[in-house]
Design an enzyme around this catalytic site. Structure first.
Site, PDB file in Angstrom:
ATOM      1  N   PHE A  22      30.543   3.578 -25.694  1.00  0.00           N
ATOM      2  CA  PHE A  22      29.293   4.298 -25.605  1.00  0.00           C
ATOM      3  C   PHE A  22      29.646   5.545 -25.009  1.00  0.00           C
ATOM      4  O   PHE A  22      30.376   5.796 -24.023  1.00  0.00           O
ATOM      5  CB  PHE A  22      28.350   3.345 -24.836  1.00  0.00           C
ATOM      6  CG  PHE A  22      26.917   3.651 -25.023  1.00  0.00           C
ATOM      7  CD1 PHE A  22      26.292   4.747 -24.599  1.00  0.00           C
ATOM      8  CD2 PHE A  22      26.046   2.793 -25.873  1.00  0.00           C
ATOM      9  CE1 PHE A  22      24.938   4.792 -25.075  1.00  0.00           C
ATOM     10  CE2 PHE A  22      24.825   2.681 -26.148  1.00  0.00           C
ATOM     11  CZ  PHE A  22      24.217   3.819 -25.599  1.00  0.00           C
ATOM     12  N   ALA A  57      29.521  -0.435 -21.787  1.00  0.00           N
ATOM     13  CA  ALA A  57      30.038  -0.624 -20.205  1.00  0.00           C
ATOM     14  C   ALA A  57      29.654  -2.097 -19.657  1.00  0.00           C
ATOM     15  O   ALA A  57      30.179  -2.659 -18.909  1.00  0.00           O
ATOM     16  CB  ALA A  57      29.242   0.379 -19.055  1.00  0.00           C
ATOM     17  N   TYR A  58      28.443  -2.474 -20.230  1.00  0.00           N
ATOM     18  CA  TYR A  58      28.003  -3.988 -20.046  1.00  0.00           C
ATOM     19  C   TYR A  58      29.069  -4.970 -20.318  1.00  0.00           C
ATOM     20  O   TYR A  58      29.247  -6.152 -19.792  1.00  0.00           O
ATOM     21  CB  TYR A  58      26.616  -4.344 -21.019  1.00  0.00           C
ATOM     22  CG  TYR A  58      26.233  -5.664 -20.344  1.00  0.00           C
ATOM     23  CD1 TYR A  58      26.405  -6.616 -21.325  1.00  0.00           C
ATOM     24  CD2 TYR A  58      25.504  -5.845 -19.263  1.00  0.00           C
ATOM     25  CE1 TYR A  58      25.811  -8.076 -20.880  1.00  0.00           C
ATOM     26  CE2 TYR A  58      24.877  -6.966 -18.895  1.00  0.00           C
ATOM     27  CZ  TYR A  58      24.825  -8.108 -19.878  1.00  0.00           C
ATOM     28  OH  TYR A  58      24.316  -9.286 -19.308  1.00  0.00           O
ATOM     29  N   VAL A  82      27.984   5.537 -18.205  1.00  0.00           N
ATOM     30  CA  VAL A  82      26.417   5.034 -18.289  1.00  0.00           C
ATOM     31  C   VAL A  82      25.528   6.323 -17.668  1.00  0.00           C
ATOM     32  O   VAL A  82      25.818   6.770 -16.588  1.00  0.00           O
ATOM     33  CB  VAL A  82      26.383   3.866 -17.227  1.00  0.00           C
ATOM     34  CG1 VAL A  82      25.081   3.094 -17.462  1.00  0.00           C
ATOM     35  CG2 VAL A  82      27.229   2.851 -17.471  1.00  0.00           C
ATOM     36  N   ILE A  83      24.890   6.819 -18.766  1.00  0.00           N
ATOM     37  CA  ILE A  83      23.930   7.812 -18.402  1.00  0.00           C
ATOM     38  C   ILE A  83      22.546   7.674 -18.438  1.00  0.00           C
ATOM     39  O   ILE A  83      22.063   6.927 -19.340  1.00  0.00           O
ATOM     40  CB  ILE A  83      24.171   9.163 -19.513  1.00  0.00           C
ATOM     41  CG1 ILE A  83      25.861   9.407 -19.468  1.00  0.00           C
ATOM     42  CG2 ILE A  83      23.517  10.232 -19.209  1.00  0.00           C
ATOM     43  CD1 ILE A  83      26.215  10.387 -20.561  1.00  0.00           C
ATOM     44  N   GLY A  86      15.299   7.075 -20.451  1.00  0.00           N
ATOM     45  CA  GLY A  86      13.974   6.979 -20.009  1.00  0.00           C
ATOM     46  C   GLY A  86      13.296   5.669 -19.307  1.00  0.00           C
ATOM     47  O   GLY A  86      12.269   5.691 -18.998  1.00  0.00           O
ATOM     48  N   HIS A  89      16.764   0.540 -17.922  1.00  0.00           N
ATOM     49  CA  HIS A  89      17.951   0.146 -18.705  1.00  0.00           C
ATOM     50  C   HIS A  89      19.243   0.470 -17.902  1.00  0.00           C
ATOM     51  O   HIS A  89      20.304  -0.250 -17.730  1.00  0.00           O
ATOM     52  CB  HIS A  89      18.108   0.343 -20.095  1.00  0.00           C
ATOM     53  CG  HIS A  89      19.220  -0.520 -20.951  1.00  0.00           C
ATOM     54  ND1 HIS A  89      20.167   0.231 -21.689  1.00  0.00           N
ATOM     55  CD2 HIS A  89      19.115  -1.833 -21.056  1.00  0.00           C
ATOM     56  CE1 HIS A  89      20.780  -0.920 -22.228  1.00  0.00           C
ATOM     57  NE2 HIS A  89      20.136  -2.130 -21.768  1.00  0.00           N
ATOM     58  N   PHE A 114      37.506   1.375 -10.775  1.00  0.00           N
ATOM     59  CA  PHE A 114      36.301   1.619 -11.215  1.00  0.00           C
ATOM     60  C   PHE A 114      36.188   3.166 -11.816  1.00  0.00           C
ATOM     61  O   PHE A 114      36.105   4.164 -11.035  1.00  0.00           O
ATOM     62  CB  PHE A 114      35.172   1.290 -10.244  1.00  0.00           C
ATOM     63  CG  PHE A 114      33.695   1.420 -10.787  1.00  0.00           C
ATOM     64  CD1 PHE A 114      33.054   2.464 -10.705  1.00  0.00           C
ATOM     65  CD2 PHE A 114      33.392   0.474 -11.688  1.00  0.00           C
ATOM     66  CE1 PHE A 114      31.682   2.542 -10.931  1.00  0.00           C
ATOM     67  CE2 PHE A 114      32.062   0.311 -12.086  1.00  0.00           C
ATOM     68  CZ  PHE A 114      31.306   1.348 -11.726  1.00  0.00           C
ATOM     69  N   ARG A 128      32.248  15.350 -14.752  1.00  0.00           N
ATOM     70  CA  ARG A 128      33.064  14.488 -13.964  1.00  0.00           C
ATOM     71  C   ARG A 128      34.220  13.723 -14.940  1.00  0.00           C
ATOM     72  O   ARG A 128      34.686  12.930 -14.741  1.00  0.00           O
ATOM     73  CB  ARG A 128      32.173  13.307 -13.288  1.00  0.00           C
ATOM     74  CG  ARG A 128      31.422  13.880 -12.329  1.00  0.00           C
ATOM     75  CD  ARG A 128      30.270  13.066 -12.027  1.00  0.00           C
ATOM     76  NE  ARG A 128      29.622  13.311 -10.820  1.00  0.00           N
ATOM     77  CZ  ARG A 128      28.885  14.553 -10.742  1.00  0.00           C
ATOM     78  NH1 ARG A 128      28.682  15.262 -11.852  1.00  0.00           N
ATOM     79  NH2 ARG A 128      28.248  15.210  -9.610  1.00  0.00           N
TER      80      ARG A 128
HETATM   81  N1  LIG Z   1      23.216   3.085 -22.482  1.00  0.00           N
HETATM   82  C1  LIG Z   1      24.436   2.643 -22.253  1.00  0.00           C
HETATM   83  C2  LIG Z   1      25.062   1.621 -22.683  1.00  0.00           C
HETATM   84  N2  LIG Z   1      24.376   0.670 -23.242  1.00  0.00           N
HETATM   85  C3  LIG Z   1      24.959  -0.339 -23.990  1.00  0.00           C
HETATM   86  C4  LIG Z   1      25.534  -1.556 -23.156  1.00  0.00           C
HETATM   87  O1  LIG Z   1      26.673  -1.246 -22.265  1.00  0.00           O
HETATM   88  C5  LIG Z   1      25.735  -2.668 -24.187  1.00  0.00           C
HETATM   89  O2  LIG Z   1      26.718  -2.352 -24.799  1.00  0.00           O
HETATM   90  C6  LIG Z   1      24.482  -3.073 -24.824  1.00  0.00           C
HETATM   91  O3  LIG Z   1      23.475  -3.539 -24.067  1.00  0.00           O
HETATM   92  C7  LIG Z   1      24.964  -4.544 -25.859  1.00  0.00           C
HETATM   93  O4  LIG Z   1      25.371  -5.528 -24.885  1.00  0.00           O
HETATM   94  N3  LIG Z   1      26.427   1.545 -22.406  1.00  0.00           N
HETATM   95  C8  LIG Z   1      27.094   2.346 -21.743  1.00  0.00           C
HETATM   96  O5  LIG Z   1      28.497   2.330 -21.473  1.00  0.00           O
HETATM   97  N4  LIG Z   1      26.648   3.562 -21.181  1.00  0.00           N
HETATM   98  C9  LIG Z   1      25.167   3.730 -21.734  1.00  0.00           C
HETATM   99  O6  LIG Z   1      24.726   4.980 -21.238  1.00  0.00           O
HETATM  100  C1  LIG Z   2      22.060   3.721 -19.567  1.00  0.00           C
HETATM  101  C2  LIG Z   2      21.182   3.217 -20.850  1.00  0.00           C
HETATM  102  O1  LIG Z   2      21.071   2.245 -21.197  1.00  0.00           O
HETATM  103  C3  LIG Z   2      20.453   4.362 -21.501  1.00  0.00           C
HETATM  104  O2  LIG Z   2      21.296   5.299 -21.881  1.00  0.00           O
HETATM  105  C4  LIG Z   2      19.367   3.880 -22.413  1.00  0.00           C
HETATM  106  O3  LIG Z   2      18.433   4.854 -22.440  1.00  0.00           O
HETATM  107  P1  LIG Z   2      16.738   4.373 -22.526  1.00  0.00           P
HETATM  108  O4  LIG Z   2      16.786   4.011 -20.990  1.00  0.00           O
HETATM  109  O5  LIG Z   2      16.337   5.712 -22.609  1.00  0.00           O
HETATM  110  O6  LIG Z   2      16.775   3.643 -23.342  1.00  0.00           O
END
Ligand SMILES: Nc1c(NC[C@H](O)[C@H](O)[C@H](O)CO)[nH]c(=O)[nH]c1=O
Ligand SMILES: CC(=O)[C@@H](O)COP(=O)(O)O
Length: 154
Positions: A22, A57-58, A82-83, A86, A89, A114, A128
Site C-alpha cells: 500500500f 501495514a495491517y 500509513v497515510i 478522511g 481508519h 519499525f 521521510r
Molecule cells: N490505508 C492504508 C492501508 N490500508 C490497508 C490495510 O493495511 C489492510 O491491507 C486492509 O485493511 C486489508 O486488511 N494500508 C497501508 O499500509 N497504508 C495505508 O495508508
Molecule cells: C490509513 C488509511 O486507511 C487511509 O488511507 C484510508 O483513507 P480514508 O480514511 O479516507 O478511507
C-alpha cells in the site's frame, strides 16, 4: 562499569524485510533505503536478505510472526506507509500494525524494527522516504543491525 552497545557489522547474519505494498510510491523508496543500509553499513550479503510482501501495514504483524516462528533470521525489518485519509481508519491500521509488530518482537525474542511511516499527508511521507527528512526504511535497518549486535552481547 560494564557497557553493552552494538555496532552495525552483521556479515553472516540473516534479515527478513516485511513490506506492505500500500502506498508503494513511497514504500519502494523505504525498501531501497533499508536494503542499502544492510548492504553498505551491515556488510550483509544479498543472499542473507529475504523480502516478504503483504497487501498493507495491517498484515505486517502476521507475516513477521510467521517469519519469527521459523527461527531462521536474526532480525526483521517492517516497512510500510500509513497515510491519514478522511476517516478514523488510519488510527486502526497504524495502531494494530505497531502493536502487532511489538508483540512479535517480545514474544519471539527477535528484533523487529519499525520502518512504517505514519503521516498526516503524502508530503510528509515523501519527506521521510529519502528526501529532506531522511529515509525511515534505512533508519529501521540500522536499528536492526545494532540490535542484532546488542542481543548477541546480552
Ligand atoms: N490505508 C492504508 C492501508 N490500508 C490497508 C490495510 O493495511 C489492510 O491491507 C486492509 O485493511 C486489508 O486488511 N494500508 C497501508 O499500509 N497504508 C495505508 O495508508
Ligand atoms: C490509513 C488509511 O486507511 C487511509 O488511507 C484510508 O483513507 P480514508 O480514511 O479516507 O478511507
Amino acid at each position: 562499569m560494564n557497557v553493552i552497545e552494538g555496532n552495525f557489522r552483521a556479515t553472516g547474519k540473516k534479515f527478513a524485510i516485511v513490506v506492505s505494498r500500500f502506498n508503494h510510491f513511497v514504500v519502494d523508496s523505504l525498501l531501497e533505503g533499508a536494503v542499502d543500509a544492510l548492504e553498505r553499513h551491515g556488510e550483509v550479503n544479498q543472499d542473507d536478505i529475504t523480502i516478504v510482501y503483504v497487501p498493507g501495514a495491517y498484515e505486517l504483524p502476521l507475516a513477521a510472526k510467521k517469519i519469527a516462528k521459523r527461527g531462521e533470521v536474526d532480525a526483521i525489518i517492517a516497512i510500510g506507509a500509513v497515510i491519514r485519509g478522511g476517516t478514523p481508519h488510519f488510527e486502526f491500521v497504524a495502531g494494530e500494525c505497531n502493536k502487532g509488530l511489538a508483540s512479535v518482537s517480545l514474544d519471539y525474542d527477535i528484533p523487529v524494527s519499525f520502518g512504517v511511516i505514519t503521516t498526516d499527508s503524502i508530503e510528509q511521507a515523501i519527506e521521510r522516504s529519502g528526501t529532506k527528512a531522511g529515509n525511515k526504511g534505512g533508519e529501521a535497518a540500522l536499528g536492526a543491525l545494532e540490535m542484532v549486535n546488542v542481543m548477541a552481547q546480552i
